[in-house]
Design a protein around this motif. Structure first.
Motif, PDB file in Angstrom:
ATOM      1  N   ASN A 286      28.349  31.075  17.513  1.00  0.00           N
ATOM      2  CA  ASN A 286      28.748  32.287  18.231  1.00  0.00           C
ATOM      3  C   ASN A 286      28.374  32.213  19.706  1.00  0.00           C
ATOM      4  OD1 ASN A 286      29.808  33.461  15.921  1.00  0.00           O
ATOM      5  ND2 ASN A 286      27.912  34.522  15.384  1.00  0.00           N
ATOM      6  N   VAL A 287      27.209  31.651  20.002  1.00  0.00           N
ATOM      7  CA  VAL A 287      26.793  31.512  21.404  1.00  0.00           C
ATOM      8  C   VAL A 287      27.731  30.564  22.149  1.00  0.00           C
ATOM      9  CG1 VAL A 287      24.986  30.656  22.956  1.00  0.00           C
ATOM     10  CG2 VAL A 287      24.374  32.065  20.981  1.00  0.00           C
ATOM     11  N   LEU A 288      28.120  29.470  21.523  1.00  0.00           N
ATOM     12  CA  LEU A 288      29.025  28.518  22.172  1.00  0.00           C
ATOM     13  C   LEU A 288      30.374  29.170  22.488  1.00  0.00           C
ATOM     14  CD1 LEU A 288      28.198  25.303  20.106  1.00  0.00           C
ATOM     15  CD2 LEU A 288      27.586  25.763  22.484  1.00  0.00           C
ATOM     16  N   ILE A 289      30.843  30.029  21.601  1.00  0.00           N
ATOM     17  CA  ILE A 289      32.084  30.770  21.864  1.00  0.00           C
ATOM     18  C   ILE A 289      31.897  31.699  23.058  1.00  0.00           C
ATOM     19  CG2 ILE A 289      33.660  32.526  20.945  1.00  0.00           C
ATOM     20  CD1 ILE A 289      33.153  31.280  18.156  1.00  0.00           C
ATOM     21  N   ARG A 290      30.758  32.375  23.107  1.00  0.00           N
ATOM     22  CA  ARG A 290      30.474  33.298  24.214  1.00  0.00           C
ATOM     23  C   ARG A 290      30.314  32.550  25.532  1.00  0.00           C
ATOM     24  NH1 ARG A 290      25.436  36.587  22.396  1.00  0.00           N
ATOM     25  NH2 ARG A 290      25.754  37.593  24.417  1.00  0.00           N
ATOM     26  N   LEU A 291      29.776  31.345  25.489  1.00  0.00           N
ATOM     27  CA  LEU A 291      29.655  30.545  26.709  1.00  0.00           C
ATOM     28  C   LEU A 291      31.033  30.171  27.255  1.00  0.00           C
ATOM     29  CD1 LEU A 291      26.617  28.261  25.809  1.00  0.00           C
ATOM     30  CD2 LEU A 291      26.758  29.787  27.790  1.00  0.00           C
ATOM     31  N   ASN A 292      31.955  29.836  26.368  1.00  0.00           N
ATOM     32  CA  ASN A 292      33.323  29.551  26.809  1.00  0.00           C
ATOM     33  C   ASN A 292      33.952  30.776  27.460  1.00  0.00           C
ATOM     34  OD1 ASN A 292      33.445  26.861  26.002  1.00  0.00           O
ATOM     35  ND2 ASN A 292      34.099  27.369  23.935  1.00  0.00           N
ATOM     36  N   GLU A 293      33.703  31.942  26.878  1.00  0.00           N
ATOM     37  CA  GLU A 293      34.233  33.175  27.438  1.00  0.00           C
ATOM     38  C   GLU A 293      33.585  33.476  28.791  1.00  0.00           C
ATOM     39  OE1 GLU A 293      36.219  36.780  28.030  1.00  0.00           O
ATOM     40  OE2 GLU A 293      36.665  35.028  26.780  1.00  0.00           O
ATOM     41  N   LEU A 294      32.284  33.234  28.915  1.00  0.00           N
ATOM     42  CA  LEU A 294      31.600  33.454  30.190  1.00  0.00           C
ATOM     43  C   LEU A 294      32.161  32.532  31.270  1.00  0.00           C
ATOM     44  CD1 LEU A 294      29.376  34.706  31.933  1.00  0.00           C
ATOM     45  CD2 LEU A 294      27.794  32.988  31.013  1.00  0.00           C
ATOM     46  N   GLU A 295      32.416  31.277  30.917  1.00  0.00           N
ATOM     47  CA  GLU A 295      32.988  30.349  31.897  1.00  0.00           C
ATOM     48  C   GLU A 295      34.359  30.836  32.357  1.00  0.00           C
ATOM     49  OE1 GLU A 295      33.383  25.535  32.526  1.00  0.00           O
ATOM     50  OE2 GLU A 295      33.477  26.333  30.488  1.00  0.00           O
ATOM     51  N   ARG A 296      35.151  31.378  31.421  1.00  0.00           N
ATOM     52  CA  ARG A 296      36.455  31.919  31.794  1.00  0.00           C
ATOM     53  C   ARG A 296      36.301  33.118  32.728  1.00  0.00           C
ATOM     54  NH1 ARG A 296      39.617  35.888  31.128  1.00  0.00           N
ATOM     55  NH2 ARG A 296      38.084  36.995  29.841  1.00  0.00           N
ATOM     56  N   GLN A 297      35.346  33.992  32.434  1.00  0.00           N
ATOM     57  CA  GLN A 297      35.109  35.153  33.280  1.00  0.00           C
ATOM     58  C   GLN A 297      34.686  34.746  34.692  1.00  0.00           C
ATOM     59  OE1 GLN A 297      32.182  37.234  30.898  1.00  0.00           O
ATOM     60  NE2 GLN A 297      33.688  38.723  30.206  1.00  0.00           N
ATOM     61  N   LEU A 298      33.863  33.732  34.787  1.00  0.00           N
ATOM     62  CA  LEU A 298      33.409  33.270  36.103  1.00  0.00           C
ATOM     63  C   LEU A 298      34.573  32.759  36.937  1.00  0.00           C
ATOM     64  CD1 LEU A 298      30.129  31.381  35.097  1.00  0.00           C
ATOM     65  CD2 LEU A 298      30.283  33.532  36.345  1.00  0.00           C
ATOM     66  N   ARG A 299      35.591  32.178  36.258  1.00  0.00           N
ATOM     67  CA  ARG A 299      36.737  31.619  36.970  1.00  0.00           C
ATOM     68  C   ARG A 299      37.782  32.669  37.323  1.00  0.00           C
ATOM     69  NH1 ARG A 299      37.057  27.641  32.895  1.00  0.00           N
ATOM     70  NH2 ARG A 299      39.014  28.606  32.258  1.00  0.00           N
ATOM     71  N   THR A 300      37.921  33.697  36.475  1.00  0.00           N
ATOM     72  CA  THR A 300      39.130  34.510  36.584  1.00  0.00           C
ATOM     73  C   THR A 300      38.925  35.981  36.929  1.00  0.00           C
ATOM     74  OG1 THR A 300      39.094  34.996  34.197  1.00  0.00           O
ATOM     75  CG2 THR A 300      40.295  33.025  34.896  1.00  0.00           C
ATOM     76  N   THR A 301      37.756  36.551  36.681  1.00  0.00           N
ATOM     77  CA  THR A 301      37.628  38.001  36.827  1.00  0.00           C
ATOM     78  C   THR A 301      37.312  38.448  38.244  1.00  0.00           C
ATOM     79  OG1 THR A 301      35.261  37.997  36.276  1.00  0.00           O
ATOM     80  CG2 THR A 301      36.838  38.205  34.452  1.00  0.00           C
ATOM     81  N   GLY A 302      36.732  37.576  39.053  1.00  0.00           N
ATOM     82  CA  GLY A 302      36.345  37.974  40.400  1.00  0.00           C
ATOM     83  C   GLY A 302      35.048  38.750  40.451  1.00  0.00           C
ATOM     84  N   MET A 303      34.412  38.970  39.303  1.00  0.00           N
ATOM     85  CA  MET A 303      33.121  39.646  39.284  1.00  0.00           C
ATOM     86  C   MET A 303      32.040  38.729  39.841  1.00  0.00           C
ATOM     87  SD  MET A 303      33.108  41.656  35.628  1.00  0.00           S
ATOM     88  CE  MET A 303      31.468  42.332  35.976  1.00  0.00           C
ATOM     89  N   PRO A 304      30.986  39.287  40.460  1.00  0.00           N
ATOM     90  CA  PRO A 304      29.915  38.447  41.028  1.00  0.00           C
ATOM     91  C   PRO A 304      29.307  37.538  39.964  1.00  0.00           C
ATOM     92  CG  PRO A 304      29.708  40.709  41.784  1.00  0.00           C
ATOM     93  CD  PRO A 304      30.768  40.716  40.720  1.00  0.00           C
ATOM     94  N   ALA A 305      29.328  36.233  40.232  1.00  0.00           N
ATOM     95  CA  ALA A 305      28.896  35.258  39.232  1.00  0.00           C
ATOM     96  C   ALA A 305      27.431  35.445  38.862  1.00  0.00           C
ATOM     97  CB  ALA A 305      29.137  33.842  39.761  1.00  0.00           C
ATOM     98  N   GLU A 306      26.592  35.744  39.845  1.00  0.00           N
ATOM     99  CA  GLU A 306      25.166  35.873  39.560  1.00  0.00           C
ATOM    100  C   GLU A 306      24.894  37.047  38.624  1.00  0.00           C
ATOM    101  OE1 GLU A 306      20.994  36.688  41.963  1.00  0.00           O
ATOM    102  OE2 GLU A 306      22.569  35.506  42.950  1.00  0.00           O
ATOM    103  N   ILE A 307      25.612  38.157  38.814  1.00  0.00           N
ATOM    104  CA  ILE A 307      25.430  39.322  37.947  1.00  0.00           C
ATOM    105  C   ILE A 307      25.839  38.991  36.510  1.00  0.00           C
ATOM    106  CG2 ILE A 307      26.252  41.661  37.465  1.00  0.00           C
ATOM    107  CD1 ILE A 307      26.429  42.123  40.464  1.00  0.00           C
ATOM    108  N   LEU A 308      26.979  38.314  36.359  1.00  0.00           N
ATOM    109  CA  LEU A 308      27.426  37.917  35.019  1.00  0.00           C
ATOM    110  C   LEU A 308      26.401  36.997  34.352  1.00  0.00           C
ATOM    111  CD1 LEU A 308      31.219  37.206  35.657  1.00  0.00           C
ATOM    112  CD2 LEU A 308      30.283  39.019  34.219  1.00  0.00           C
ATOM    113  N   MET A 309      25.858  36.062  35.134  1.00  0.00           N
ATOM    114  CA  MET A 309      24.910  35.099  34.578  1.00  0.00           C
ATOM    115  C   MET A 309      23.604  35.778  34.191  1.00  0.00           C
ATOM    116  SD  MET A 309      24.859  31.860  33.882  1.00  0.00           S
ATOM    117  CE  MET A 309      23.711  31.798  32.508  1.00  0.00           C
TER     118      MET A 309
END
Length: 330
Positions: A286-309
């Motif tokens: 489940n964590v590996l799936i969430r990491l893939n989703e986080l990587e997608r968010q970092l590339r596409t959402t425009g949200m501050p990367a540090e906050i997401l991390m």
């Protein structure tokens, strides 16, 4: 076609296009540079753009790709950071009957069966080459080849090798840069010892990364967030931290599922064994799936990367702490 390293080196001059993808961004860059060198591409014959520019620069892209060079020689087009959302536009380009440039497409960790991989893997005149991060075996081979074979180093002590394997591997470019640095540092004595490695790979940065990865999976919340503070202070990028976490959880997965402990530096061994008792195979998946989703968010959402991390790291370390309490009470 699916390619490996040898296929790329022998066949890059025989195909229309190649997809170079995977989590090891440094290795992806290496293959791009190798393609330019092997095909003897001159600067004036190289056209590069990011996948985000495909729509705005479509006319220029097709003009460059489907017209002979004004200067003679072979032309090349490089499309960077591509994802499955770009598959249709890239398909139109690489299938164009007037294409007279070699097309290189680069991307991150693309899913099997997705638009881009299916396009390149299913064609006879195109290829896909995966660039996965080095595991302990391939990393040890790379270290020995770069130091022993190329730099003339006669000996690498076991503790020095263990330290390098524990702290390198997420990015081939970073790994090669470090190995070149250490080869110069030990040039006279021809032996690589732990003290040499610690001096060339600063212990503070390595310790912060260790504290982040191993504290997080062991459920040590305060240590995790303090280490993350230090990593951001040292200008570490969120994308790199996601790749490190992905590699770390895959090591943990292999240990939990197959009982195979990776080669661990002694300072982190206890925390890793603690994490093995905390995380189940399902939880890790489940964590590996969430990491893939986080990587997608970092590339596409425009949200501050540090906050997401920071949000992701806090929630994950909290999850580990709760799992640890649950395991103790069972």
């Amino acid at each position: 076609m699916k390619w490996r390293d040898a296929d790329f080196k022998s066949g890059i001059d025989k195909i229309r296009a190649v997809l170079i993808y995977g989590p090891d961004a440094g290795q992806v860059d290496e293959y791009c540079d190798m393609a330019v060198e092997k095909l003897a591409i001159e600067k004036d014959n190289l056209f590069a753009l990011d996948s985000d520019e495909l729509r705005d620069k479509q006319d220029a892209l097709f003009a460059e790709s489907c017209s002979p060079s004004m200067f003679g020689g072979r032309k090349m087009v490089i499309i960077s950071n591509a994802g499955d959302a770009s598959a249709k536009q890239i398909s139109e380009l690489v299938s164009h009957p007037g294409l007279c440039a070699t097309v290189i497409v680069t991307g991150g960790d693309l899913r099997a069966g997705g638009g881009l991989r299916s396009l390149f893997e299913g064609a006879d005149d195109m290829a896909a080459l995966a660039c996965y991060t080095d595991d302990a075996r391939t990393l040890a081979t790379l270290i020995r080849n770069e130091l022993s074979a190329s730099a003339g180093i006669s000996q690498i002590t076991p503790d020095a090798m263990d330290y390098m394997i524990a702290h390198l591997g997420v990015d081939r470019g970073i790994t090669r840069g470090f190995l070149a640095k250490i080869a110069l540092y030990v040039d006279d004595k021809r032996i690589v010892e732990l003290s040499d490695v610690e001096k060339c790979l600063p212990d503070t940065g390595a310790a912060d990364m260790d504290d982040f990865l191993y504290s997080l999976t062991a459920g040590h919340i305060q240590q995790t967030m303090t280490a993350l503070d230090r990593l951001f202070y040292d200008n570490k990028e969120s994308n790199m931290l996601v790749r490190m976490l992905d590699m770390h959880f895959k090591k943990l997965q292999n240990a939990v599922v197959n009982g195979q402990l990776p080669r661990l530096f002694w300072k982190v061994e206890d925390k890793f064994k603690q994490a093995m008792r905390i995380w189940s195979e399902t939880e890790i998946s489940n964590v590996l799936i969430r990491l893939n989703e986080l990587e997608r968010q970092l590339r596409t959402t425009g949200m501050p990367a540090e906050i997401l991390m920071r949000d992701f790291a806090l929630k994950l370390s909290l999850r580990a702490a709760r799992l640890a309490i649950k395991r103790r009470n069972m």
